[in-house]
Design an enzyme around this catalytic site. Structure first.
Site, PDB file in Angstrom:
ATOM      1  N   HIS A  20       3.533   7.969 -14.734  1.00  0.00           N
ATOM      2  CA  HIS A  20       2.235   8.647 -14.593  1.00  0.00           C
ATOM      3  C   HIS A  20       1.721   8.989 -15.983  1.00  0.00           C
ATOM      4  O   HIS A  20       1.474  10.149 -16.317  1.00  0.00           O
ATOM      5  CB  HIS A  20       2.379   9.895 -13.720  1.00  0.00           C
ATOM      6  CG  HIS A  20       2.609   9.556 -12.278  1.00  0.00           C
ATOM      7  ND1 HIS A  20       1.591   9.238 -11.409  1.00  0.00           N
ATOM      8  CD2 HIS A  20       3.756   9.450 -11.562  1.00  0.00           C
ATOM      9  CE1 HIS A  20       2.102   8.940 -10.210  1.00  0.00           C
ATOM     10  NE2 HIS A  20       3.417   9.057 -10.278  1.00  0.00           N
ATOM     11  N   ARG A  60      -1.472  -7.208 -26.735  1.00  0.00           N
ATOM     12  CA  ARG A  60      -1.394  -6.612 -28.075  1.00  0.00           C
ATOM     13  C   ARG A  60      -0.908  -5.173 -28.022  1.00  0.00           C
ATOM     14  O   ARG A  60      -0.563  -4.603 -29.048  1.00  0.00           O
ATOM     15  CB  ARG A  60      -2.732  -6.714 -28.810  1.00  0.00           C
ATOM     16  CG  ARG A  60      -2.913  -8.075 -29.489  1.00  0.00           C
ATOM     17  CD  ARG A  60      -4.097  -8.073 -30.445  1.00  0.00           C
ATOM     18  NE  ARG A  60      -5.363  -7.890 -29.735  1.00  0.00           N
ATOM     19  CZ  ARG A  60      -6.019  -8.882 -29.130  1.00  0.00           C
ATOM     20  NH1 ARG A  60      -5.552 -10.109 -29.162  1.00  0.00           N
ATOM     21  NH2 ARG A  60      -7.154  -8.629 -28.498  1.00  0.00           N
ATOM     22  N   ILE A 102       3.380  -4.373  -1.624  1.00  0.00           N
ATOM     23  CA  ILE A 102       2.047  -3.783  -1.731  1.00  0.00           C
ATOM     24  C   ILE A 102       1.826  -3.172  -3.108  1.00  0.00           C
ATOM     25  O   ILE A 102       0.804  -3.391  -3.739  1.00  0.00           O
ATOM     26  CB  ILE A 102       1.867  -2.687  -0.651  1.00  0.00           C
ATOM     27  CG1 ILE A 102       1.874  -3.343   0.729  1.00  0.00           C
ATOM     28  CG2 ILE A 102       0.583  -1.890  -0.870  1.00  0.00           C
ATOM     29  CD1 ILE A 102       2.105  -2.372   1.852  1.00  0.00           C
ATOM     30  N   HIS A 103       2.800  -2.422  -3.590  1.00  0.00           N
ATOM     31  CA  HIS A 103       2.625  -1.721  -4.857  1.00  0.00           C
ATOM     32  C   HIS A 103       2.667  -2.647  -6.053  1.00  0.00           C
ATOM     33  O   HIS A 103       2.139  -2.319  -7.109  1.00  0.00           O
ATOM     34  CB  HIS A 103       3.700  -0.642  -5.016  1.00  0.00           C
ATOM     35  CG  HIS A 103       3.364   0.620  -4.297  1.00  0.00           C
ATOM     36  ND1 HIS A 103       3.377   0.720  -2.928  1.00  0.00           N
ATOM     37  CD2 HIS A 103       2.967   1.822  -4.753  1.00  0.00           C
ATOM     38  CE1 HIS A 103       3.014   1.942  -2.576  1.00  0.00           C
ATOM     39  NE2 HIS A 103       2.755   2.627  -3.658  1.00  0.00           N
ATOM     40  N   ASP A 146      10.102   5.109  -3.016  1.00  0.00           N
ATOM     41  CA  ASP A 146       8.993   6.054  -3.199  1.00  0.00           C
ATOM     42  C   ASP A 146       8.395   6.368  -1.824  1.00  0.00           C
ATOM     43  O   ASP A 146       7.175   6.517  -1.669  1.00  0.00           O
ATOM     44  CB  ASP A 146       7.926   5.471  -4.138  1.00  0.00           C
ATOM     45  CG  ASP A 146       7.012   6.552  -4.705  1.00  0.00           C
ATOM     46  OD1 ASP A 146       5.977   6.204  -5.299  1.00  0.00           O
ATOM     47  OD2 ASP A 146       7.327   7.746  -4.541  1.00  0.00           O
ATOM     48  N   LEU A 176      -3.195   4.252  -3.773  1.00  0.00           N
ATOM     49  CA  LEU A 176      -1.938   4.224  -3.030  1.00  0.00           C
ATOM     50  C   LEU A 176      -1.203   5.541  -3.193  1.00  0.00           C
ATOM     51  O   LEU A 176      -1.211   6.150  -4.255  1.00  0.00           O
ATOM     52  CB  LEU A 176      -1.047   3.080  -3.529  1.00  0.00           C
ATOM     53  CG  LEU A 176      -1.528   1.689  -3.153  1.00  0.00           C
ATOM     54  CD1 LEU A 176      -0.719   0.627  -3.902  1.00  0.00           C
ATOM     55  CD2 LEU A 176      -1.408   1.470  -1.647  1.00  0.00           C
ATOM     56  N   SER A 177      -0.550   5.961  -2.154  1.00  0.00           N
ATOM     57  CA  SER A 177       0.109   7.267  -2.163  1.00  0.00           C
ATOM     58  C   SER A 177       1.569   7.118  -1.771  1.00  0.00           C
ATOM     59  O   SER A 177       2.060   7.763  -0.870  1.00  0.00           O
ATOM     60  CB  SER A 177      -0.615   8.168  -1.165  1.00  0.00           C
ATOM     61  OG  SER A 177       0.219   9.200  -0.752  1.00  0.00           O
ATOM     62  N   GLY A 178       2.262   6.268  -2.477  1.00  0.00           N
ATOM     63  CA  GLY A 178       3.659   6.077  -2.098  1.00  0.00           C
ATOM     64  C   GLY A 178       3.757   5.053  -0.986  1.00  0.00           C
ATOM     65  O   GLY A 178       2.764   4.634  -0.415  1.00  0.00           O
TER      66      GLY A 178
END
Lengths: 417, 260
Positions: A224, A256, A284-285, A307, A341-343
């Site tokens: 994060h 770079r 998905i993630h 997750d 996305l939330s997990g």
């Protein structure tokens, strides 16, 4: 699967089998076990919750098995270890409502079905009073018939980047005032039973916090975050050894400035150290091509994580995660009203199968990414994550489609399909 | 002697394994009357062990009333070292069959009093009623067990220093590092094996051909200790074609004819 007692009263006097211990010995036969990074046709021997060395038993103790279990030619692998799981089955580890321990225990029991024998309950960014209330309730404990064991808590936040907060609520994000113990203690209250902390290293004064946490044996994970590669490398030099869900909630790889992703091939990792990276292989993630790039660049560091969120195991609809609402649609979980996305709601065994399928890796590599690698990350591979002699007998029986059929903790069957 | 010649290694291994199986089955061992078997290590008997395991898994052979005595073991090598003969026997044989641990006997190369260990081994053989069938191999220098050239032909179980040839030959199992190869072993003596009621020697491969020639076509000589078995009433040499390469055509023809 058939269980039969061997050497039962065929011919009178049985020599004593009790030289080192009275405890019964179980021998799992007709199986392929994951040992020395290969699936081998070997029997697995268990006594008193640990993997037993049958050669020592034979020569030193002149012992033999009390029970034999026929595994029908299936695979035996170390139990899976999930270092990032936020809840499931309606339970949200970051909610301090109700009986926290009972909620965690419910999830711990259900994840046995996914082959998970140890896990790190994860708390997303929360206000200090939540941490102060919840952390003391989540103790490191052995698994058993009641559920998977807890290896420690994963604190994902609140010292993370605002721009890369993902599903974390912005009002509870924090920065380091002076860095070091004071900020950590003020926020979290206790650091006992904490196994991992995810933070953004570009935050001012993070270096002191990273050193403090690593010094206490807590895994510091980068995630994060808006950090560039040199900030990430500096964090690794200060002790960080993990990346939270690679690719997600960080700057994308740029040729770079590779960002945190560049740690996979960085030449500034201190000698003798390795950087591990979490990967949500739910299809998905992470795009399969990205998963393959990471895997091929640094296969030894790949750690499968779920997750998983509160809604894992539940039907579609709205549910709560931390201090926010999430929305389940099929296999996707979004922050309600957005496309963030939330997990995930994938289970660990699904992740293992998906990883194997899209990366084309061997069965052994797929299994190790969910067992050996997380154990190495947490520094517990001398007792978890392997089938070496003397380690804890936490293992799973799978068929050739890598579907979990049985789960064992400390040599005891705790779940079967 | 009997000289049994098979076309290749696999057939020789199978013949030897069947012979052992048939001897045990016909003996009809019981708790009061065990079948005592002497056993070798090394690469030659691996095929034979594999076949014996197969016969056991087929239900045709049980080792429940079999006592085994191994020929030798390294001195000073930890018992669980992958190259110890304990490890060899466990991995290649014992773990696949139904033999009971207390019925297996392997010399302990880490005993505090090696002489006493050797004497005790001889006593264990006597207590078991002597060896019914001793299976052995032959080194390229004609040795049986670790009875290197120059060993007494009436020797008993004892400590032996290995010949240079043997140490060099063994280096491949110790990462080709000569310094890691054990230099001493405990071994049954030539006399110990001669006491067995029957002896079967397995010899395969061209590199053993000269030793076989010396052992059976020349005289009894302590430089080629296997030659001692010319004076044993019941010895079988089981070999493949390659092992006969140094023998006289006449010898080979004679024994091949006896097989049909």
């Amino acid at each position: 699967m058939s269980v039969f007692k061997c050497r039962g009263g065929i011919s009178g006097e049985m020599p004593s089998n009790k030289s080192v211990s009275d405890a019964p010995i179980t021998q799992f036969v007709s199986c392929r076990i994951l040992k020395d990074h290969r699936l081998q046709w070997e029997d697995l021997w268990v006594r008193e919750g640990k993997i037993l060395n049958p050669e020592k038993l034979f020569f030193d103790e002149e012992g033999f098995a009390d029970h034999k279990v026929d595994c029908g030619n299936k695979i035996i692998a170390p139990g899976f270890i999930d270092v990032q799981i936020n809840g499931g089955y309606g339970i949200d580890f970051s909610q301090a409502s109700g009986d926290i321990r009972r909620g965690v225990a419910q999830v711990a029991k259900k994840i046995l079905e996914h082959g998970v024998t140890s896990f790190c309950p994860t708390l997303v960014t929360s206000p200090p009073d939540i941490y102060h209330k919840v952390i003391p309730e989540l103790r490191v404990q052995d698994g058993g018939p009641e559920g998977a064991g807890i290896l420690g808590i994963h604190l994902e936040g609140p010292f993370i980047s605002e721009q890369k907060r993902g599903a974390h609520p912005p009002k509870f994000l924090r920065t380091f005032k002076a860095g070091g113990v004071a900020d950590l203690m003020e926020t979290y209250g206790h650091l006992d039973n904490v196994a991992l902390v995810t933070l953004a290293p570009e935050l001012a004064n993070s270096a002191a916090a990273i050193r403090e946490l690593s010094g206490r044996g807590i895994v510091v994970s980068l995630g994060h975050s808006m950090a560039d590669l040199s900030q990430a490398e500096e964090a690794v030099q200060n002790g960080a050894i993990f990346i939270t869900h690679l690719f997600n909630a960080m700057l994308p790889f740029h040729h770079r400035d590779p960002g945190i992703v560049g740690l996979l091939t960085s030449d500034r990792i201190p000698p003798g150290r390795m950087v591990y990276y979490g990967m949500i292989a739910d299809g998905i993630h992470t795009h399969p091509a990205a998963l393959r790039i990471a895997h091929r660049a640094h296969p030894a560091g790949l750690v499968l994580v779920t997750d998983a969120v509160t809604a894992m195991g539940l039907p579609p609809g709205q549910h709560s995660l931390g201090q926010q609402q999430i929305d389940i649609q099929g296999l996707h979980a979004y922050v309600a009203g957005t496309t963030t996305l939330s997990g995930s709601i994938a289970t660990m065994d699904m992740c293992v199968r998906h990883f194997r399928e899209v990366s084309g890796c061997t069965v052994e590599a797929a299994l190790e990414a969910a067992s050996l690698h997380p154990a190495q990350l947490l520094g517990v591979s001398n007792r978890k994550g392997t089938l070496e002699f003397g380690t804890d007998a936490d293992f799973i029986v799978l068929d050739d489609t890598l579907t979990v059929r049985e789960t064992y903790i400390a040599g005891q069957q705790v779940w079967r399909k | 002697m009997r000289l049994v010649i098979l076309d290749d290694y696999d057939l020789a291994s199978e013949w030897a394994a069947k012979y052992i199986r048939n001897r045990i089955v016909q003996f009809k061992p019981t708790a009061d009357r065990y079948f005592t078997l002497g056993l070798p290590t090394g690469s030659t008997p691996l095929g034979c062990y594999r076949k014996l395991i197969e016969y056991h898994k087929n239900g045709d052979l049980s080792f429940k009333y079999v006592k085994t005595f191994n020929m030798d073991e390294y001195v000073g090598l930890p018992r669980d070292h992958p190259e110890s003969y304990h490890s060899y026997m466990w991995n290649n044989f014992f773990k696949h069959i139904d033999i009971e641990p207390q019925n297996t006997h392997i010399l302990d190369g880490n005993a505090s009093d090696l002489q006493a260990e050797c004497a005790a081994f001889e006593q264990q053989i006597t207590a078991a009623g002597g060896i019914e069938l001793f299976v052995g191999g032959i080194g390229p220098d004609g040795h049986i067990a670790f009875n290197e050239p120059g060993s007494s032909l009436v020797s008993r179980t004892r400590v032996k220093t290995l010949a240079k040839d043997t140490i060099v030959a063994n280096a491949r199992f110790f990462g080709n590092d000569l310094s890691k190869v054990p230099t001493m072993t405990l071994t049954v003596g030539v006399g110990t094996v001669m006491d067995a009621r029957e002896v079967m020697i397995l010899i395969t491969g061209a590199h053993k051909a000269f030793a076989l020639y010396k052992a059976i076509e020349e005289g009894v000589n302590h430089m080629w200790t296997v030659s001692a078995f010319q004076q044993h009433p019941r010895t079988i040499f089981v070999c493949d074609e390659d092992a006969t390469l140094e023998l006289r055509v006449k010898t080979v023809k004679y024994f091949k004819a006896r097989m049909h």
